[in-house]
Scaffold this active site. Structure first.
Site, PDB file in Angstrom:
ATOM      1  N   ARG A 175       0.841  -1.204   0.000  1.00 44.77           N
ATOM      2  CA  ARG A 175       0.000   0.000   0.000  1.00 44.77           C
ATOM      3  C   ARG A 175       0.875   1.253   0.000  1.00 44.77           C
ATOM      4  O   ARG A 175       0.591   2.222  -0.705  1.00 44.77           O
ATOM      5  CB  ARG A 175      -0.934  -0.006   1.207  1.00 44.77           C
ATOM      6  N   CYS A 228      -0.852   6.050   9.223  1.00 48.39           N
ATOM      7  CA  CYS A 228      -1.210   4.717   8.723  1.00 48.39           C
ATOM      8  C   CYS A 228      -2.429   4.893   7.834  1.00 48.39           C
ATOM      9  O   CYS A 228      -2.550   5.908   7.152  1.00 48.39           O
ATOM     10  CB  CYS A 228      -1.475   3.758   9.876  1.00 48.39           C
TER      11      CYS A 228
END
Length: 279
Positions: free
Chosen positions: A179, A238
């Site tokens: 990601r 995050c």
């Protein structure tokens, strides 16, 4: 007691009925899960454990998930749970350390003096052979005197200011490498792929070994291997501010206290095409 961060199932079992100990289940689903952890808590929890819902004890005025609540919202919630700032709060999750550090960080930001995480979570408790119970848990109300430390929280505006003014701060992203490198889509729909300009990647799972934090030496080596300067200020992020707290705790364990958490994280940054990113 194991240390200033964790307690073992054995220690908790021995202190289960201590007046100053309050146990909190802070389990929360990953973005790809639709698990009702409050229902699971009702069905089975460590005796006396209450449920701390990170998605409800939150800023509900935003569409971003589990953002830090206003101090008064937090105070009201923990007062009802019978928690003061002087209680020893033992936090656990279902055993993977995904959400317990976020609850640890939340309590810490609002001035709790004594916070520990149960090693191994609920699974570790059960594997140690200790009993569980079901149903609601009630405690007499307490007064939690909040001492909010906003300097531990980073906003979108502060990220932009740091980028524009070349502030000597490091961004560390706790998402999985795929990601971070824009090789895998975000689990939340509508978000761009990539990361904050100049960010380093330390996936939160890298600090874990079977749901337990690795040693201080191992954690230090992991951050250094990823190019993190442990002498400079750090901002963690995050997907939504959850596992960024895993990094905050890991950094705290190795003595790096000058850390902010970007609460909006990629759920906020990745949703706005006007913000810069790297892939």
């Amino acid at each position: 007691m194991k240390n200033e961060y964790f307690v073992s199932p054995q220690w908790l079992n021995e202190h289960l009925h201590d007046e100053n100990v309050v146990i909190v289940d802070a389990s929360a689903p990953m973005p790809t899960q639709s698990i009702d952890y409050q229902q699971l808590w009702l069905e089975e929890h460590i005796p006396g454990a209450q449920f701390f819902d990170l998605d409800k004890v939150a800023n509900l005025q935003t569409n971003l998930p589990h953002m830090l609540p206003e101090p008064e919202i937090f105070r009201q919630a923990v007062n009802k749970m019978g928690i003061s700032e002087n209680h020893l709060v033992v936090i656990y999750d279902q055993g993977n350390m995904f959400s317990a550090p976020r609850a640890w960080w939340t309590f810490k930001v609002f001035g709790a003096h004594h916070i520990r995480i149960l090693e191994g979570g609920l699974q570790g408790w059960q594997q140690s052979g200790y009993s569980t119970e079901s149903g609601k848990v009630a405690r007499s109300p307490e007064v939690f005197n909040v001492q909010f430390t906003p300097e531990k929280v980073c906003s979108q505006a502060q990220i932009l200011a740091a980028l524009h003014n070349n502030v000597p701060v490091q961004f560390i992203d706790a998402r999985a490498e795929e990601r971070f490198q824009a090789k895998a889509p975000e689990p939340r729909p509508g978000l761009r792929m990539g990361h904050l300009p100049g960010a380093k990647n330390v996936p939160w799972t890298a600090l874990m070994d079977n749901g337990l934090y690795k040693s201080v030496e191992e954690i230090t080596a992991i951050f250094r291997k990823q190019g993190v300067n442990l002498d400079q200020p750090i901002i963690t992020s995050c997907g939504s501010g959850m596992t960024a707290a895993v990094l905050v705790l890991g950094l705290d364990m190795i003595g790096h206290k000058e850390v902010k958490l970007y609460d909006g994280s990629w759920a906020e940054w990745g949703a706005d095409d006007s913000f810069p990113l790297e892939k």
